[in-house]
Motif scaffolding. Sequence first.
Motif, PDB file in Angstrom:
ATOM      1  N   TRP A 118      63.569  15.577 -82.238  1.00  0.00           N
ATOM      2  CA  TRP A 118      63.520  14.610 -81.146  1.00  0.00           C
ATOM      3  C   TRP A 118      64.927  14.075 -80.878  1.00  0.00           C
ATOM      4  CZ3 TRP A 118      60.301  13.862 -77.460  1.00  0.00           C
ATOM      5  CH2 TRP A 118      60.285  12.674 -76.729  1.00  0.00           C
ATOM      6  N   PRO A 119      65.738  14.823 -80.117  1.00  0.00           N
ATOM      7  CA  PRO A 119      67.145  14.439 -79.897  1.00  0.00           C
ATOM      8  C   PRO A 119      67.319  13.484 -78.719  1.00  0.00           C
ATOM      9  CG  PRO A 119      66.736  16.560 -78.907  1.00  0.00           C
ATOM     10  CD  PRO A 119      65.424  16.136 -79.539  1.00  0.00           C
ATOM     11  N   HIS A 120      66.500  12.445 -78.669  1.00  0.00           N
ATOM     12  CA  HIS A 120      66.502  11.513 -77.539  1.00  0.00           C
ATOM     13  C   HIS A 120      66.775  10.104 -78.047  1.00  0.00           C
ATOM     14  CE1 HIS A 120      64.851  14.763 -75.130  1.00  0.00           C
ATOM     15  NE2 HIS A 120      63.851  14.883 -75.994  1.00  0.00           N
ATOM     16  N   ASP A 121      67.378   9.297 -77.182  1.00  0.00           N
ATOM     17  CA  ASP A 121      67.712   7.918 -77.532  1.00  0.00           C
ATOM     18  C   ASP A 121      66.536   7.023 -77.152  1.00  0.00           C
ATOM     19  OD1 ASP A 121      68.978   5.626 -78.276  1.00  0.00           O
ATOM     20  OD2 ASP A 121      70.450   5.624 -76.643  1.00  0.00           O
ATOM     21  N   THR A 145      70.137   7.497 -71.095  1.00  0.00           N
ATOM     22  CA  THR A 145      70.483   7.627 -69.679  1.00  0.00           C
ATOM     23  C   THR A 145      69.746   8.775 -69.002  1.00  0.00           C
ATOM     24  OG1 THR A 145      72.388   9.028 -70.243  1.00  0.00           O
ATOM     25  CG2 THR A 145      72.770   6.649 -70.071  1.00  0.00           C
ATOM     26  N   LYS A 146      68.856   9.447 -69.758  1.00  0.00           N
ATOM     27  CA  LYS A 146      68.117  10.571 -69.209  1.00  0.00           C
ATOM     28  C   LYS A 146      66.611  10.317 -69.313  1.00  0.00           C
ATOM     29  CE  LYS A 146      71.672  13.975 -70.432  1.00  0.00           C
ATOM     30  NZ  LYS A 146      71.954  15.232 -71.180  1.00  0.00           N
ATOM     31  N   THR A 147      65.859  10.921 -68.401  1.00  0.00           N
ATOM     32  CA  THR A 147      64.403  10.814 -68.439  1.00  0.00           C
ATOM     33  C   THR A 147      63.864  11.505 -69.689  1.00  0.00           C
ATOM     34  OG1 THR A 147      64.301  10.788 -66.036  1.00  0.00           O
ATOM     35  CG2 THR A 147      62.278  11.360 -67.194  1.00  0.00           C
ATOM     36  N   VAL A 148      62.880  10.893 -70.318  1.00  0.00           N
ATOM     37  CA  VAL A 148      62.256  11.429 -71.529  1.00  0.00           C
ATOM     38  C   VAL A 148      60.763  11.633 -71.263  1.00  0.00           C
ATOM     39  CG1 VAL A 148      61.698  10.986 -73.952  1.00  0.00           C
ATOM     40  CG2 VAL A 148      63.927  10.309 -73.044  1.00  0.00           C
ATOM     41  N   PRO A 268      65.190   6.007 -67.723  1.00  0.00           N
ATOM     42  CA  PRO A 268      66.131   5.196 -68.502  1.00  0.00           C
ATOM     43  C   PRO A 268      65.826   3.706 -68.371  1.00  0.00           C
ATOM     44  CG  PRO A 268      67.304   6.927 -67.347  1.00  0.00           C
ATOM     45  CD  PRO A 268      65.881   6.990 -66.855  1.00  0.00           C
ATOM     46  N   GLY A 269      65.765   3.031 -69.517  1.00  0.00           N
ATOM     47  CA  GLY A 269      65.490   1.608 -69.547  1.00  0.00           C
ATOM     48  C   GLY A 269      64.023   1.240 -69.478  1.00  0.00           C
ATOM     49  N   GLN A 270      63.145   2.212 -69.312  1.00  0.00           N
ATOM     50  CA  GLN A 270      61.714   1.924 -69.140  1.00  0.00           C
ATOM     51  C   GLN A 270      61.007   1.780 -70.486  1.00  0.00           C
ATOM     52  OE1 GLN A 270      59.711   4.848 -66.708  1.00  0.00           O
ATOM     53  NE2 GLN A 270      57.943   3.526 -66.332  1.00  0.00           N
ATOM     54  N   THR A 271      59.963   0.914 -70.517  1.00  0.00           N
ATOM     55  CA  THR A 271      59.121   0.704 -71.699  1.00  0.00           C
ATOM     56  C   THR A 271      57.678   0.995 -71.339  1.00  0.00           C
ATOM     57  OG1 THR A 271      60.585  -1.001 -72.615  1.00  0.00           O
ATOM     58  CG2 THR A 271      58.296  -1.019 -73.365  1.00  0.00           C
TER      59      THR A 271
END
Length: 281
Positions: A118-121, A145-148, A268-271
Motif C-alpha cells: 500500500w504505497p499511498h499516503d 496529493t493523488k486520488t486513492v 486528496p484531503g478527503q475523509t
Amino acid sequence: MTSVTTKKHPNGLDYVEIDTRFCKARIFLQGAQIDFFQPAGKAPLLWVSDADDYKPGSGIRGGIPVCWPWFGTHSNPDFPQHGFARTRLWHLSDTRIVDEAVELTFSLALSEDDKCFWPHDTQVQIHFHLTDTLKVTLVNRNLGTKTVTLTQALHTYFPIQDVHALVAKGFSGAKYIEFGEGPYAQDGDEVTFNRETDRVYTDLGPVQTLHTPEGVIEVKRENSQSAVLWNPWIDKSKWLARFNDEDYLTMVCLEAANVLEDKLVLEPGQTHELTTVIRWK
C-alpha cells in the motif's frame, strides 16, 4: 463502575477489556479486532469459533475482522486475502468515557513492509462506541496529493444458534454477485439458508435484521451501499482454517462494506467513515 483495562491473552496477544453497566467487550490490538460484545442482561452479539487458537499473526476467526485496504483476493496473488490490516498491531490512540459510554480509537501505522502492499499516503483508524449497542467506524483519510481507491469491509460474525431457522431481512430491491456470477436481482425481502451463501450485495438499504431463535439482531450501515452475506455451509467448513466442521450451523456473516461499484475513491484531503451499528432489537 466502568473499567477499561489492557491485558494479555495466554497465547501472547494484547487486548483491551471493557466492563461497564451497559456491556462487556474485548478488543485485540492485533487487527483492532473486537471478538466479544455482550450488552448487559442479553446474549453476546458476536461469534467466534472455538477452534481459533488466538495465535499472533493469524486473524481471529470471528468477531469483526477489518478487511483493509482491499476486500477479497487482490489482483496480485502473492498479496494476503482481505488485506493486511487484520494481522497488524494497531495502537490504542484515544480512550474516552462519557456518561459511562466507552469510546476507543485505534490507529494503524504502516511499516515499510506494508508500504510494499500500500504505497499511498493515507491514515486509517477505527473507532468503537460501546453502550448496549456496538458502533464501529473505520475512518480513511487521504493525506496525499493523488486520488486513492480501495475496498474494505467490517467482516462481522453473528451468533444465530441454528442456521436452518435463520431468516435475514431487509434485502428488497438490492442486487448481488454470488460465486463470481451476476448481478442478480434480489427475490423478495428475505434470505433463508439451505446451502453455501456468499453474496456481495449492492444498492442495498441501510438496515437489515437477522431473525434467530434467540431474538432479532439489527444491523445498520452508514456510508455503505454494499454488504456481504456469508455462510460457508458443509463442504467449505471442512477446509476453512480455525473453523470446526459444524460451525456453519451457528454463525452468519453480514458485513458493512465498500466493494464493487461502491468502492471507496478518496480525493486528496478527503475523509470517509464506514460504520456498522449492531444491537438486539
